[in-house]
Design a protein around this motif. Structure first.
Motif, PDB file in Angstrom:
ATOM      1  N   HIS A  77       0.957  -1.117  -0.053  1.00  0.00           N
ATOM      2  CA  HIS A  77       0.023  -0.123   0.047  1.00  0.00           C
ATOM      3  C   HIS A  77       0.938   1.084   0.078  1.00  0.00           C
ATOM      4  O   HIS A  77       0.404   2.211  -0.353  1.00  0.00           O
ATOM      5  CB  HIS A  77      -1.086  -0.070   1.197  1.00  0.00           C
ATOM      6  N   VAL A  78       1.966   0.955   0.461  1.00  0.00           N
ATOM      7  CA  VAL A  78       3.044   2.254   0.448  1.00  0.00           C
ATOM      8  C   VAL A  78       3.391   2.551  -1.074  1.00  0.00           C
ATOM      9  O   VAL A  78       3.149   3.797  -1.226  1.00  0.00           O
ATOM     10  CB  VAL A  78       4.337   1.952   1.334  1.00  0.00           C
ATOM     11  N   LEU A  79       3.671   1.703  -1.792  1.00  0.00           N
ATOM     12  CA  LEU A  79       3.769   1.946  -3.181  1.00  0.00           C
ATOM     13  C   LEU A  79       2.506   2.317  -4.031  1.00  0.00           C
ATOM     14  O   LEU A  79       2.650   3.305  -5.083  1.00  0.00           O
ATOM     15  CB  LEU A  79       4.418   0.752  -3.748  1.00  0.00           C
ATOM     16  N   LEU A  80       1.689   1.800  -3.629  1.00  0.00           N
ATOM     17  CA  LEU A  80       0.063   2.357  -4.345  1.00  0.00           C
ATOM     18  C   LEU A  80      -0.116   3.807  -3.897  1.00  0.00           C
ATOM     19  O   LEU A  80      -0.487   4.435  -4.812  1.00  0.00           O
ATOM     20  CB  LEU A  80      -1.104   1.514  -3.433  1.00  0.00           C
ATOM     21  N   GLN A  82       2.380   6.056  -3.375  1.00  0.00           N
ATOM     22  CA  GLN A  82       3.341   6.705  -4.122  1.00  0.00           C
ATOM     23  C   GLN A  82       2.993   6.992  -5.633  1.00  0.00           C
ATOM     24  O   GLN A  82       3.189   7.990  -6.001  1.00  0.00           O
ATOM     25  CB  GLN A  82       4.819   5.962  -4.045  1.00  0.00           C
ATOM     26  N   PHE A  83       2.548   5.904  -6.154  1.00  0.00           N
ATOM     27  CA  PHE A  83       2.122   5.654  -7.466  1.00  0.00           C
ATOM     28  C   PHE A  83       1.004   6.585  -7.675  1.00  0.00           C
ATOM     29  O   PHE A  83       0.773   7.392  -8.886  1.00  0.00           O
ATOM     30  CB  PHE A  83       2.063   4.306  -8.117  1.00  0.00           C
ATOM     31  N   ALA A  84       0.024   6.749  -6.804  1.00  0.00           N
ATOM     32  CA  ALA A  84      -1.231   7.312  -6.922  1.00  0.00           C
ATOM     33  C   ALA A  84      -0.774   9.056  -7.239  1.00  0.00           C
ATOM     34  O   ALA A  84      -1.444   9.442  -7.810  1.00  0.00           O
ATOM     35  CB  ALA A  84      -2.058   7.113  -5.705  1.00  0.00           C
ATOM     36  N   LYS A  85       0.296   9.411  -6.487  1.00  0.00           N
ATOM     37  CA  LYS A  85       0.849  10.921  -6.869  1.00  0.00           C
ATOM     38  C   LYS A  85       1.405  10.888  -8.174  1.00  0.00           C
ATOM     39  O   LYS A  85       1.156  12.086  -8.752  1.00  0.00           O
ATOM     40  CB  LYS A  85       1.836  11.005  -5.669  1.00  0.00           C
ATOM     41  N   CYS A  92      -7.160   3.790  -8.079  1.00  0.00           N
ATOM     42  CA  CYS A  92      -6.430   3.053  -7.220  1.00  0.00           C
ATOM     43  C   CYS A  92      -7.280   1.997  -6.810  1.00  0.00           C
ATOM     44  O   CYS A  92      -8.473   2.041  -6.552  1.00  0.00           O
ATOM     45  CB  CYS A  92      -5.936   3.770  -6.015  1.00  0.00           C
ATOM     46  N   VAL A  93      -6.795   0.476  -6.612  1.00  0.00           N
ATOM     47  CA  VAL A  93      -7.395  -0.516  -6.264  1.00  0.00           C
ATOM     48  C   VAL A  93      -6.468  -1.183  -5.206  1.00  0.00           C
ATOM     49  O   VAL A  93      -5.508  -1.732  -5.167  1.00  0.00           O
ATOM     50  CB  VAL A  93      -7.565  -1.640  -7.364  1.00  0.00           C
ATOM     51  N   GLY A  94      -7.138  -1.322  -4.044  1.00  0.00           N
ATOM     52  CA  GLY A  94      -6.640  -2.020  -2.834  1.00  0.00           C
ATOM     53  C   GLY A  94      -7.198  -1.526  -1.554  1.00  0.00           C
ATOM     54  O   GLY A  94      -8.110  -0.596  -1.718  1.00  0.00           O
ATOM     55  N   MET A  95      -6.972  -1.983  -0.359  1.00  0.00           N
ATOM     56  CA  MET A  95      -7.627  -1.710   0.852  1.00  0.00           C
ATOM     57  C   MET A  95      -7.713  -0.303   0.957  1.00  0.00           C
ATOM     58  O   MET A  95      -6.798   0.501   1.028  1.00  0.00           O
ATOM     59  CB  MET A  95      -6.706  -2.333   2.132  1.00  0.00           C
TER      60      MET A  95
END
Length: 124
Positions: A77-80, A82-85, A92-95
């Motif tokens: 989720h940390v990389l999620l 980061q990439f969202a920015k 975004c797909v994840g918790m």
């Protein structure tokens, strides 16, 4: 100076379709980034580069050149976040994001464990 070089490198790591009107506004690609894009053009499907070498910039270039929906898979989720920015127009797909999945988005950033939620999307 050394600090100016760091600023240039940070700028090269990521821009998005919305904030850049053309690829000319981005700094030139580094030789390792050009080599990676060339390898991807010849069929490579995994990017393996050193930390700080510009993987995010390479991914931005690939996403901008893609014909169709783009999927970026990340392990955490940390990389999620980061990439969202770096890819603000992607869904975004994840918790914490699964309640608002936009299945018509131009691209998706997804943690591995949530990829099954995109099973009905065709990626070409």
């Amino acid at each position: 100076s050394e600090l100016e070089n760091l600023d240039v490198e940070a700028d090269a790591l990521g821009t998005d379709r919305q904030s850049t009107s053309s690829s000319d506004a981005r700094p030139p690609l580094r030789p390792c980034q050009e080599a990676c894009l060339e390898a991807c053009g010849k069929g490579a499907r995994m990017i393996e580069m050193a930390c700080g070498s510009g993987k995010t910039r390479v991914m931005r270039e690939l996403a901008d050149r893609a014909n169709g929906t783009v999927l970026i898979l990340v392990p955490t989720h940390v990389l999620l976040a980061q990439f969202a920015k770096d890819f603000p127009s992607f869904c975004c797909v994840g918790m914490g994001y699964n309640h608002c999945i936009d299945y018509d988005a131009e691209g998706f950033i997804c943690v591995y464990d949530s990829a099954h939620l995109l099973a009905n999307i065709t990626f070409e």
